[in-house]
Design a protein around this motif. Structure first.
Motif, PDB file in Angstrom:
ATOM      1  N   VAL A  23      -3.750   1.782  -5.416  1.00 36.87           N
ATOM      2  CA  VAL A  23      -4.760   2.324  -5.356  1.00 36.87           C
ATOM      3  C   VAL A  23      -6.200   1.666  -6.191  1.00 36.87           C
ATOM      4  CG1 VAL A  23      -6.473   4.286  -6.713  1.00 36.87           C
ATOM      5  CG2 VAL A  23      -4.604   4.948  -6.241  1.00 36.87           C
ATOM      6  N   GLU A  24      -5.424   0.937  -6.645  1.00 39.73           N
ATOM      7  CA  GLU A  24      -6.321  -0.553  -7.312  1.00 39.73           C
ATOM      8  C   GLU A  24      -6.313  -1.243  -6.063  1.00 39.73           C
ATOM      9  OE1 GLU A  24      -6.462  -4.448 -10.585  1.00 39.73           O
ATOM     10  OE2 GLU A  24      -5.844  -2.345 -10.457  1.00 39.73           O
ATOM     11  N   VAL A  25      -5.719  -1.465  -5.145  1.00 43.07           N
ATOM     12  CA  VAL A  25      -5.466  -2.324  -3.627  1.00 43.07           C
ATOM     13  C   VAL A  25      -7.422  -1.570  -2.872  1.00 43.07           C
ATOM     14  CG1 VAL A  25      -5.328  -3.788  -2.161  1.00 43.07           C
ATOM     15  CG2 VAL A  25      -4.246  -3.630  -4.332  1.00 43.07           C
ATOM     16  N   GLY A  26      -6.448  -0.463  -2.888  1.00 41.52           N
ATOM     17  CA  GLY A  26      -7.512   0.162  -1.767  1.00 41.52           C
ATOM     18  C   GLY A  26      -8.653   0.531  -1.587  1.00 41.52           C
ATOM     19  N   ARG A  33       5.733   7.484   1.626  1.00 43.93           N
ATOM     20  CA  ARG A  33       5.565   7.732   3.111  1.00 43.93           C
ATOM     21  C   ARG A  33       4.014   7.992   2.850  1.00 43.93           C
ATOM     22  NH1 ARG A  33       8.145   9.714   7.869  1.00 43.93           N
ATOM     23  NH2 ARG A  33       6.750   9.304   9.045  1.00 43.93           N
ATOM     24  N   ARG A  34       3.849   9.220   2.952  1.00 42.68           N
ATOM     25  CA  ARG A  34       2.088   9.368   2.049  1.00 42.68           C
ATOM     26  C   ARG A  34       1.259   7.939   1.603  1.00 42.68           C
ATOM     27  NH1 ARG A  34       2.320  15.150  -1.105  1.00 42.68           N
ATOM     28  NH2 ARG A  34       0.295  13.402  -2.189  1.00 42.68           N
ATOM     29  N   ALA A  35       1.729   7.367   1.350  1.00 43.52           N
ATOM     30  CA  ALA A  35       1.004   6.261   0.341  1.00 43.52           C
ATOM     31  C   ALA A  35       1.433   4.909   1.274  1.00 43.52           C
ATOM     32  CB  ALA A  35       1.658   5.676  -0.698  1.00 43.52           C
ATOM     33  N   SER A  56      -4.852   8.799   0.333  1.00 46.35           N
ATOM     34  CA  SER A  56      -3.824   9.241   0.617  1.00 46.35           C
ATOM     35  C   SER A  56      -3.461   8.785  -1.338  1.00 46.35           C
ATOM     36  CB  SER A  56      -3.583   8.772   1.461  1.00 46.35           C
ATOM     37  OG  SER A  56      -3.629   9.730   2.821  1.00 46.35           O
ATOM     38  N   LEU A  57      -3.418   7.881  -1.120  1.00 43.97           N
ATOM     39  CA  LEU A  57      -2.733   7.213  -2.729  1.00 43.97           C
ATOM     40  C   LEU A  57      -2.659   7.889  -4.040  1.00 43.97           C
ATOM     41  CD1 LEU A  57      -3.423   3.408  -1.535  1.00 43.97           C
ATOM     42  CD2 LEU A  57      -1.733   4.425  -1.633  1.00 43.97           C
ATOM     43  N   THR A  58      -4.153   8.636  -4.440  1.00 43.06           N
ATOM     44  CA  THR A  58      -4.346   9.554  -5.024  1.00 43.06           C
ATOM     45  C   THR A  58      -3.693  10.625  -5.284  1.00 43.06           C
ATOM     46  OG1 THR A  58      -6.715   9.673  -3.771  1.00 43.06           O
ATOM     47  CG2 THR A  58      -6.627   8.064  -5.647  1.00 43.06           C
TER      48      THR A  58
END
Length: 816
Positions: A558-561, A525-527, A534-536
């Motif tokens: 994370v890579e995409v963001g 949910r956080r991701a 938020s992802l890291t």
């Protein structure tokens, strides 16, 4: 109004054998009426507004200590998202539904909940399980009635009260001799009027509320008809919110409507639902703390419910005495005369308002008028914070601190059982008294314990509190020390159990049936929020929780963001998290992991690209954020082997930014100082060459203080590693004129505050006791001429005189 009155005036038992009991969901008066009706009428069935899919009435009959809540939740996972939400149906000792269930069962009645299941209500509100965002977590099912300027406004004017709780008190609660028949008549009239007001509104919120009300009432009507069919003879006692009663009476007086025959919306096969009892507390049920369907001051209404006879008549007197005692304990200077004045005011207000006995708001208003000497907000009597410290203390007293407890043998979700069993199996039993555990993450068993406690933290189950974390490299220390720093791999946790832990574990059950499943759902949910921070953060928690399967998926996100971000400050925090994981967290198995190394390099490379493309940084927040970002970026590049090949490119980018010059680049002095500090820290500039760098980018003395602030924010820790670097700058500063120095002094002070105490001491020791160059007119001493000191003191006195002109005389002993 005539239509409302006609609808509301009904017999105690109607022609269909139904006794309608309109209630406020937490009301001593409604509770008295319910208990009286059950005792006198001996109904064959008691039908209560509550989720119809909860059938474990036997669980509610156990020896619980209220307040407790029935929690209902649903969970649905689709390829697009995880939808998780819950609602609470609270029961206090003065809640009519609580006694309807327990007294009804004790009398032999068939007790049922008849309201539309909560997950189906979400379908009605949201337009479907897949429409719109997931519903707000923890939403109270019962909402405070919002009415238009018609019936309720007239009733409020008649009673002299402005808000719903006070109006209800006037009609139902204050008179201890109020009979059941009078209660039923008044509650039915109030509910019908509120419903008529709501039906008259045409705004979007009103239309949505009406659609939900109609769906719920269709389901309740169908359940009442089903109960009548199951029990052809005898009285049905129907306990619902007052605003629903008239609508249900209208439905039951005619043939079933189409929406009753159609039934609730279909439930998807992949939807998981559940219910459980959970302890709660009076602070959580207080209307003034945000629970929309609660009563203000639930502790007070608890006492109203329990009091009888002379005790009931003297209740508010007793609370007044306790309130004054509590205020004295809190440090308020109150005399016997103050108590007498407050009591006289309370009795006078009760008489003026026609109250049969002094009431809660008489007490609050009396204390406000006699003891509070300051201005308070107009809504102080009903506001959450009371509007004044004295009133806050009184509200806290009347709110009560009761915490519910579940009876032994209460069914709890599997996750709750797993939490207790896992903690016990790992040697950390959840006892009411806290125990301290020192865990060495180099030890496999201790690491398993730490991972369990981290999982409970992610689920917001307060079974473990991290008192001391591992001690790794000091991120504020000199560059280069991170790699060889000694690491203390121990953590200290404080572990305890108790009611709060149980309640939070029940709430966490909405995420999954097991700890691991629930943690995966929470992190997912956080991701889903999508931003890199938020992802890291979720990635770090996945590692701390020992969930390697999740880290791969999060790394891809994370890579995409990362590629979508174009501001350096937004990336340095994720960069630090990845650096920690890849370089230092060897006990979690992430050190030198190839996938994390590649992700770290991608984020680092993106940061360097953003420095190369850096646009003009203005004064204030942009420059301050740049300084923090450059400090973290340079530290990461120097400390991590995965990033060290980026060092020349970063150094060239910083040099290019400085080479543009302040007028062409548009950078503020503080940003230029930060860039200069970054250049110092990179391998392209040796300490012996720093004299050539000088106070670059500071075009005038007024801006030089800002330049120093940026410089020290980035490179201040060089005061420990190589303090001689600052000698040329110190020599330049000593040649300033007094006016230049005074103009720059605020920024110089701010620059000094960015240093850690040990850095500040090292720099002052070096500059104050060593040689700073033959050109310095004062050598190593800082000398302030007497006339300049006198001038500064005179300016300070003038400033304080101006302050006192606007604020009044300062108290004796106030530090200037």
């Amino acid at each position: 109004m005539a239509e409302v009155r006609a609808t509301a005036e009904v017999a105690e038992v109607d022609a269909q054998g139904v006794c309608w009991v309109p209630v406020r969901h937490h009301s001593p008066a409604a509770t008295r009426a319910v208990r009286d009706l059950v005792a006198r009428l001996r109904p064959v069935a008691v039908l209560v507004e509550g989720p119809a899919d909860y059938t474990r009435i036997d669980q509610l009959l156990l020896a619980h200590t209220p307040p407790v809540s029935l929690m209902t939740w649903f969970r649905r996972e689709t390829p697009e998202r995880t939808q998780v939400a819950y609602a609470l149906y609270p029961f206090a000792v003065f809640s009519p539904e609580w006694h309807a269930v327990r007294d009804g069962a004790a009398s032999g009645a068939d007790v049922r909940f008849v309201d539309l299941p909560w997950h189906a209500q979400v379908v009605v509100e949201e337009g479907g399980y897949d429409a719109g965002p997931a519903p707000t977590e923890g939403a109270a099912l019962h909402r405070t009635d919002e009415v238009s300027a018609s019936f309720f406004d007239g009733l409020a004017a008649y009673t002299g009260r402005r808000e719903m709780s006070a109006v209800w008190d006037e009609l139902a609660e204050i008179d201890p001799e109020l009979g059941t028949a009078t209660y039923l008549r008044r509650a039915a009239l109030l509910g019908a009027g509120i419903r008529a007001d709501g039906d008259a509104r045409r705004d979007a919120r009103a239309l949505a509320d009406r659609a939900l009300d109609e769906a719920r009432e269709a389901h309740m009507a169908a359940e009442i008809r089903r109960a009548r069919a199951d029990h052809p003879d005898g009285v049905l006692l129907v306990v619902t919110g007052a605003a629903h009663t008239a609508a249900l009476q209208e439905r039951l007086a005619e043939a079933p409507r189409a929406d009753e025959l159609a039934g609730p919306p279909p439930t998807p096969a992949d939807l998981e639902t559940g219910q459980a009892l959970v302890p709660t507390s009076y602070p959580a049920l207080d209307e003034q703390r945000g629970y929309l369907a609660g009563q203000p001051s639930p502790g007070y209404y608890d006492r109203v419910h329990r009091a009888a006879g002379a005790e009931a008549a003297a209740l508010t007197d007793t609370v007044l005495t306790e309130a004054v005692a509590a205020l004295r304990d809190a440090g308020a200077t109150l005399s016997a005369a103050d108590l007498i004045a407050a009591r006289a005011a309370m009795l006078g207000l009760a008489t003026l308002r026609g109250h049969a006995r002094p009431w809660r708001d008489d007490l609050v208003d009396a204390l406000t008028s006699t003891l509070v000497k300051d201005t308070v907000a107009p809504d102080a009597a009903t506001s959450a914070d009371g509007g004044h410290p004295l009133l806050n203390r009184v509200r806290e007293l009347m709110r009560g601190d009761a915490v519910g407890r579940l009876a032994p043998g209460t069914d709890v979700p599997p996750l709750v059982v797993e939490v207790e069993a896992r903690c016990a199996a790992l040697g950390m039993p959840l006892t009411p008294q806290p125990t301290t555990h020192t865990l060495d993450l180099e030890d496999d068993a201790d690491r398993e314990r730490a991972q369990l406690l981290q999982r409970l933290r992610v689920l917001e189950i307060p079974a473990g509190r991290l008192v001391r974390d591992v001690r790794g490299p000091d991120p504020q220390g000199p560059i280069g020390t991170q790699v060889g720093a000694r690491v203390d791999s121990t953590q200290e946790w404080r572990v305890r159990g108790g009611t709060t832990v149980t309640a939070r574990a029940v709430l966490a059950s909405r995420w999954g049936a097991s700890i691991e499943q629930a943690v995966l759902a929470v992190l997912g949910r956080r991701a889903a929020e999508g931003d890199v921070a938020s992802l890291t953060s979720a990635l770090l928690d996945a590692v701390l929780c020992g969930l390697p399967d999740l880290t791969g998926r999060l790394s891809e996100q994370v890579e995409v963001g990362t590629l979508a971000l174009d501001r350096l400050p937004e990336l340095v925090e994720p960069l630090g998290v990845l650096l920690r994981l890849h370089r230092f967290d060897r006990w979690y198995g992430t050190t030198d992991r190839a996938d994390l190394g590649a992700l770290l390099r991608l984020v680092g490379l993106r940061c360097v690209e953003l420095v190369e493309r850096l646009g003009p940084q203005g004064p204030g927040a942009p420059s301050e954020q740049l300084a923090v970002a450059l400090r973290r970026l340079v530290d990461a590049v120097v400390a991590s082997p995965a990033l060290q090949d980026l060092e020349p490119r970063l150094a060239a980018a910083v040099a290019e930014q400085l080479a543009r010059g302040s007028t062409r680049s548009g950078h503020a002095p503080e940003a230029l100082g930060a860039l200069t500090g970054a250049r110092w820290l990179l391998a392209s500039v040796a300490p012996r060459d720093l004299a050539a760098v000088g106070p670059e980018g500071a075009p005038d003395p007024a801006g030089t203080g800002e330049w120093y602030a940026g410089l020290l924010a980035v490179a201040g820790h060089l005061a420990l590693a190589a303090p001689e670097i600052f000698d040329p700058l110190d020599a330049a500063l000593r040649h300033w004129s007094p006016d230049d120095f005074r103009r720059a002094l605020p920024d110089l002070r701010r620059a000094a505050t960015s240093l850690l105490p040990r850095e500040r001491r090292a720099l002052l020791a070096h500059l104050g006791g060593g040689l700073v160059g033959a050109s310095s007119p004062v050598g190593g001493d800082l000398v302030v001429p007497e006339h300049e000191l006198a001038a500064l003191l005179a300016r300070e006195d003038a400033l304080w005189a101006l302050v006192e002109e606007h604020t009044g005389p300062l108290r004796a002993g106030t530090a200037r």
